[in-house]
Motif scaffolding. Structure first.
Motif, PDB file in Angstrom:
ATOM      1  N   SER A  48      13.575  11.548 -31.370  1.00  0.00           N
ATOM      2  CA  SER A  48      12.752  10.500 -30.743  1.00  0.00           C
ATOM      3  C   SER A  48      13.495   9.835 -29.593  1.00  0.00           C
ATOM      4  O   SER A  48      12.930   9.600 -28.513  1.00  0.00           O
ATOM      5  N   VAL A  49      14.775   9.520 -29.806  1.00  0.00           N
ATOM      6  CA  VAL A  49      15.563   8.889 -28.733  1.00  0.00           C
ATOM      7  C   VAL A  49      15.702   9.837 -27.545  1.00  0.00           C
ATOM      8  O   VAL A  49      15.603   9.428 -26.369  1.00  0.00           O
ATOM      9  N   ALA A  50      15.907  11.113 -27.825  1.00  0.00           N
ATOM     10  CA  ALA A  50      16.041  12.084 -26.730  1.00  0.00           C
ATOM     11  C   ALA A  50      14.748  12.186 -25.930  1.00  0.00           C
ATOM     12  O   ALA A  50      14.761  12.251 -24.689  1.00  0.00           O
ATOM     13  N   ILE A  51      13.614  12.183 -26.625  1.00  0.00           N
ATOM     14  CA  ILE A  51      12.327  12.247 -25.914  1.00  0.00           C
ATOM     15  C   ILE A  51      12.123  10.996 -25.064  1.00  0.00           C
ATOM     16  O   ILE A  51      11.646  11.064 -23.917  1.00  0.00           O
ATOM     17  N   THR A 102      11.744  11.163 -21.041  1.00  0.00           N
ATOM     18  CA  THR A 102      10.524  10.669 -20.383  1.00  0.00           C
ATOM     19  C   THR A 102      10.854   9.607 -19.338  1.00  0.00           C
ATOM     20  O   THR A 102      10.294   9.589 -18.229  1.00  0.00           O
ATOM     21  N   GLU A 103      11.776   8.715 -19.695  1.00  0.00           N
ATOM     22  CA  GLU A 103      12.169   7.666 -18.747  1.00  0.00           C
ATOM     23  C   GLU A 103      12.885   8.257 -17.523  1.00  0.00           C
ATOM     24  O   GLU A 103      12.706   7.784 -16.387  1.00  0.00           O
ATOM     25  N   TYR A 104      13.658   9.297 -17.741  1.00  0.00           N
ATOM     26  CA  TYR A 104      14.426   9.885 -16.636  1.00  0.00           C
ATOM     27  C   TYR A 104      13.526  10.625 -15.654  1.00  0.00           C
ATOM     28  O   TYR A 104      13.709  10.552 -14.436  1.00  0.00           O
ATOM     29  N   PHE A 105      12.536  11.343 -16.162  1.00  0.00           N
ATOM     30  CA  PHE A 105      11.667  12.136 -15.291  1.00  0.00           C
ATOM     31  C   PHE A 105      10.408  11.389 -14.871  1.00  0.00           C
ATOM     32  O   PHE A 105       9.540  11.974 -14.237  1.00  0.00           O
ATOM     33  N   ASP A 106      10.269  10.110 -15.191  1.00  0.00           N
ATOM     34  CA  ASP A 106       9.089   9.344 -14.789  1.00  0.00           C
ATOM     35  C   ASP A 106       9.242   8.945 -13.313  1.00  0.00           C
ATOM     36  O   ASP A 106      10.207   8.250 -12.942  1.00  0.00           O
TER      37      ASP A 106
END
Length: 203
Positions: A148-151, A155-159
């Motif tokens: 969950s933390v990795a997702i 998501t935050e990095y590629f947003d």
């Protein structure tokens, strides 16, 4: 009615005839006490014969029960002998199995040229499994949290969304002259009017 009167007349005639008959005294040489004693003796003899017959039957039953008890005792002795024999045979069988297993292990060691090996303790099945359910649960929970933390970080990095002026300046490479905050949603103020003497509020 005539029949009844006739029967009465016959009865009276019989009574009169008996009254005219002379009374005779008869004597006998039999003693009543002797007769009573004889009858009692006969009864006692009959009872004695019955008791002797019952005694004979009881003796037969006692003899049969004694024979049955002796047979049971003999069978009990035979049963104990058979149980001892079965126990001895079982011990011999277990000893044979142990010797056979030792011989098999010895042959296997001889084939592999392994010497001076002895079994200290035979293997036994564990009382509890090697991996318990709580351990699997903890591992699954940890993996789920890490995933969950990795997702979230991915998501935050590629947003590509720009949320602050600093992010816009870094991404675009030009200075930010002005920044307008996001408009807040309009709040509808209630309006009111009077109907007669009642005040009505409309949202």
């Amino acid at each position: 009615m005539q029949e009844v009167e006739q029967e009465i007349a016959e009865t009276r005639a019989s009574i009169a005839a008996e009254a005219l008959t002379p009374v005779r005294d008869e004597t006998s040489d039999k003693d009543p006490n002797y007769e009573w004693a004889r009858m009692e003796m006969e009864k006692a003899q009959v009872q004695g014969d019955g008791l002797r017959a019952r005694q004979s039957d009881a003796s037969t039953q006692v003899a049969s029960l004694r024979m049955f008890a002796q047979q049971m005792q003999s069978d009990s002795v035979d049963q104990q002998d058979l149980m001892r024999t079965a126990k001895a045979e079982e011990d011999n069988y277990l000893l044979y199995l142990r010797k056979r297993e030792e011989a098999r292990i010895g042959d296997a060691l001889d084939e592999r040229r392994i010497l001076n090996v002895a079994i200290v303790e035979p293997p036994a099945a564990p009382a509890l499994p090697a991996h318990s359910v709580p351990l699997y649960f903890l591992l699954a929970f940890g993996l789920a949290m890490a995933f969950s933390v990795a997702i979230a970080f991915t998501t935050e990095y590629f947003d590509p969304t720009i949320r602050t002026p600093d992010e816009a300046q870094v991404v675009l490479g030009v200075p930010v002259l002005a920044w307008l905050p996001a408009p807040e949603p309009a709040i509808l103020r209630p309006s009111s009017f009077w109907i007669g003497r009642s005040k009505v509020v409309v949202q």
